[in-house]
Design a protein around this motif. Structure first.
Motif, PDB file in Angstrom:
ATOM      1  N   ILE A  93      40.297  41.839  53.889  1.00 47.49           N
ATOM      2  CA  ILE A  93      39.093  42.660  53.728  1.00 47.49           C
ATOM      3  C   ILE A  93      38.078  41.939  52.844  1.00 47.49           C
ATOM      4  O   ILE A  93      38.405  40.945  52.178  1.00 47.49           O
ATOM      5  N   ARG A  94      36.858  42.451  52.846  1.00 53.81           N
ATOM      6  CA  ARG A  94      35.824  41.997  51.915  1.00 53.81           C
ATOM      7  C   ARG A  94      35.424  43.187  51.054  1.00 53.81           C
ATOM      8  O   ARG A  94      35.138  44.271  51.585  1.00 53.81           O
ATOM      9  N   ALA A  95      35.427  43.003  49.746  1.00 55.19           N
ATOM     10  CA  ALA A  95      35.008  44.050  48.813  1.00 55.19           C
ATOM     11  C   ALA A  95      33.649  43.657  48.231  1.00 55.19           C
ATOM     12  O   ALA A  95      33.511  42.588  47.636  1.00 55.19           O
ATOM     13  N   VAL A  96      32.651  44.521  48.424  1.00 60.31           N
ATOM     14  CA  VAL A  96      31.274  44.235  48.022  1.00 60.31           C
ATOM     15  C   VAL A  96      30.785  45.331  47.083  1.00 60.31           C
ATOM     16  O   VAL A  96      30.996  46.524  47.341  1.00 60.31           O
ATOM     17  N   ALA A  97      30.127  44.922  46.005  1.00 62.41           N
ATOM     18  CA  ALA A  97      29.589  45.902  45.051  1.00 62.41           C
ATOM     19  C   ALA A  97      28.443  46.674  45.699  1.00 62.41           C
ATOM     20  O   ALA A  97      27.441  46.080  46.107  1.00 62.41           O
ATOM     21  N   GLU A  98      28.605  47.989  45.815  1.00 60.21           N
ATOM     22  CA  GLU A  98      27.561  48.846  46.365  1.00 60.21           C
ATOM     23  C   GLU A  98      26.448  49.044  45.341  1.00 60.21           C
ATOM     24  O   GLU A  98      25.289  49.261  45.689  1.00 60.21           O
ATOM     25  N   LYS A  99      26.803  48.972  44.056  1.00 60.94           N
ATOM     26  CA  LYS A  99      25.852  49.004  42.948  1.00 60.94           C
ATOM     27  C   LYS A  99      26.451  48.169  41.826  1.00 60.94           C
ATOM     28  O   LYS A  99      27.581  47.699  41.945  1.00 60.94           O
ATOM     29  N   ASP A 100      25.711  47.938  40.758  1.00 62.42           N
ATOM     30  CA  ASP A 100      26.258  47.194  39.625  1.00 62.42           C
ATOM     31  C   ASP A 100      27.576  47.832  39.200  1.00 62.42           C
ATOM     32  O   ASP A 100      27.649  49.058  39.019  1.00 62.42           O
ATOM     33  N   SER A 101      28.610  47.015  39.052  1.00 60.06           N
ATOM     34  CA  SER A 101      29.960  47.544  38.829  1.00 60.06           C
ATOM     35  C   SER A 101      30.706  46.724  37.781  1.00 60.06           C
ATOM     36  O   SER A 101      30.437  45.533  37.597  1.00 60.06           O
ATOM     37  N   SER A 102      31.641  47.381  37.099  1.00 56.43           N
ATOM     38  CA  SER A 102      32.531  46.678  36.169  1.00 56.43           C
ATOM     39  C   SER A 102      33.972  47.003  36.537  1.00 56.43           C
ATOM     40  O   SER A 102      34.290  48.131  36.914  1.00 56.43           O
ATOM     41  N   LEU A 103      34.834  45.983  36.435  1.00 57.35           N
ATOM     42  CA  LEU A 103      36.224  46.128  36.833  1.00 57.35           C
ATOM     43  C   LEU A 103      37.134  45.480  35.808  1.00 57.35           C
ATOM     44  O   LEU A 103      36.739  44.566  35.088  1.00 57.35           O
ATOM     45  N   VAL A 104      38.371  45.971  35.762  1.00 57.95           N
ATOM     46  CA  VAL A 104      39.428  45.301  35.018  1.00 57.95           C
ATOM     47  C   VAL A 104      40.331  44.627  36.034  1.00 57.95           C
ATOM     48  O   VAL A 104      40.848  45.278  36.947  1.00 57.95           O
ATOM     49  N   MET A 105      40.512  43.322  35.901  1.00 59.18           N
ATOM     50  CA  MET A 105      41.379  42.572  36.800  1.00 59.18           C
ATOM     51  C   MET A 105      42.786  42.502  36.195  1.00 59.18           C
ATOM     52  O   MET A 105      42.962  41.994  35.085  1.00 59.18           O
ATOM     53  N   ILE A 106      43.766  43.022  36.935  1.00 54.94           N
ATOM     54  CA  ILE A 106      45.149  43.052  36.474  1.00 54.94           C
ATOM     55  C   ILE A 106      45.912  41.897  37.112  1.00 54.94           C
ATOM     56  O   ILE A 106      46.003  41.819  38.343  1.00 54.94           O
ATOM     57  N   PRO A 107      46.467  40.979  36.320  1.00 53.57           N
ATOM     58  CA  PRO A 107      47.269  39.885  36.888  1.00 53.57           C
ATOM     59  C   PRO A 107      48.428  40.443  37.707  1.00 53.57           C
ATOM     60  O   PRO A 107      49.045  41.448  37.335  1.00 53.57           O
ATOM     61  N   VAL A 108      48.726  39.799  38.835  1.00 52.76           N
ATOM     62  CA  VAL A 108      49.705  40.319  39.770  1.00 52.76           C
ATOM     63  C   VAL A 108      51.083  40.477  39.134  1.00 52.76           C
ATOM     64  O   VAL A 108      51.814  41.424  39.440  1.00 52.76           O
ATOM     65  N   GLN A 109      51.447  39.566  38.225  1.00 54.77           N
ATOM     66  CA  GLN A 109      52.780  39.659  37.624  1.00 54.77           C
ATOM     67  C   GLN A 109      52.932  40.920  36.780  1.00 54.77           C
ATOM     68  O   GLN A 109      53.998  41.547  36.757  1.00 54.77           O
ATOM     69  N   ASN A 110      51.843  41.340  36.112  1.00 59.97           N
ATOM     70  CA  ASN A 110      51.877  42.587  35.346  1.00 59.97           C
ATOM     71  C   ASN A 110      51.962  43.790  36.277  1.00 59.97           C
ATOM     72  O   ASN A 110      52.703  44.744  36.012  1.00 59.97           O
ATOM     73  N   MET A 111      51.203  43.741  37.356  1.00 57.74           N
ATOM     74  CA  MET A 111      51.222  44.830  38.320  1.00 57.74           C
ATOM     75  C   MET A 111      52.635  45.055  38.858  1.00 57.74           C
ATOM     76  O   MET A 111      53.099  46.189  38.964  1.00 57.74           O
ATOM     77  N   GLN A 112      53.342  43.984  39.174  1.00 52.36           N
ATOM     78  CA  GLN A 112      54.696  44.103  39.716  1.00 52.36           C
ATOM     79  C   GLN A 112      55.675  44.626  38.663  1.00 52.36           C
ATOM     80  O   GLN A 112      56.523  45.473  38.953  1.00 52.36           O
ATOM     81  N   THR A 113      55.547  44.135  37.431  1.00 51.58           N
ATOM     82  CA  THR A 113      56.433  44.577  36.351  1.00 51.58           C
ATOM     83  C   THR A 113      56.241  46.061  36.071  1.00 51.58           C
ATOM     84  O   THR A 113      57.204  46.823  35.950  1.00 51.58           O
TER      85      THR A 113
END
Length: 209
Positions: A93-113
């Motif tokens: 997929i493609r994820a596109v900002a519909e408006k100015d946005s802020s995100l927290v990026m979670i490293p995959v290893q933390n997500m799995q744990t």
């Protein structure tokens, strides 16, 4: 990272200890309107948690035609990216900002744990899957069973809900790209909806009545 916004957006679904851990291990990123956050065929080593703004999730065919699948709002995550991370596959997929946005990026290893060790995170992920699955079913139903004018009106109502405003600032060409149709068709159907008193048209603005 200041976890006040994390608390505000995710305290209803994640426990306090996990929010504190996300605050220390997550990476805060900001994007401007129309920025590509995740692209097709991108290898993902993180999943996004949306703090502010809106994101649209898009599929693309071999000819480059795009189709809007669903929107992400603050307090949500993209389950398509979760699937790619868990399966170590590239983004579909493609994820596109519909408006100015802020995100927290979670490293995959933390997500799995956290999925194995934290009940609130596991429930959040599973509920996110269910929500996105239901939305994709609605998208399929729209393509299979709804006329284009019905799809257009549903799209406009969804946009108004996401923007929390009855007035949407958008060009006809942008709508055409999201619905995978032509600008001429969109303009004609918008006029039809206006004649039916469902919307009011302005210059690059549409009011959902």
């Amino acid at each position: 990272m200041n976890n006040d916004l994390l608390q505000q957006k995710f305290s209803h679904s994640l426990d306090e200890d996990l929010i504190t851990e996300i605050s220390s291990k997550g990476i805060l990123k900001t994007f401007k309107k129309d920025d590509i956050i995740i692209d097709i065929d991108q290898t993902l080593n993180f999943i996004p948690l949306l703090l502010t703004g809106d994101i649209k999730i898009i599929r693309e065919d071999r000819d480059g035609n795009e189709l809007l699948i669903y929107f992400l709002e603050a307090g949500e995550t993209c389950t398509m990216s979760l699937t790619c991370c868990l399966g170590t596959t590239k983004s579909k997929i493609r994820a596109v900002a519909e408006k100015d946005s802020s995100l927290v990026m979670i490293p995959v290893q933390n997500m799995q744990t956290w999925f194995h060790n934290n009940e609130s995170w596991r429930n959040f992920i599973l509920q996110s899957y269910q929500i996105r699955f239901d939305e994709m079913l609605q998208a399929i139903d729209s393509l299979a069973f709804m006329k284009m004018d019905e799809r257009l009106y549903k799209y406009l109502k969804n946009m108004a809900m996401v923007d929390e405003s009855k007035t949407i600032s958008i060009k006809h060409q942008e709508i055409a790209e999201d619905l995978n149709t032509s600008r001429v068709v969109v303009s004609r159907l918008l006029k039809k909806l206006e004649n039916e008193s469902k919307i009011k048209l302005g210059r690059n603005k549409i009011e959902v009545v």
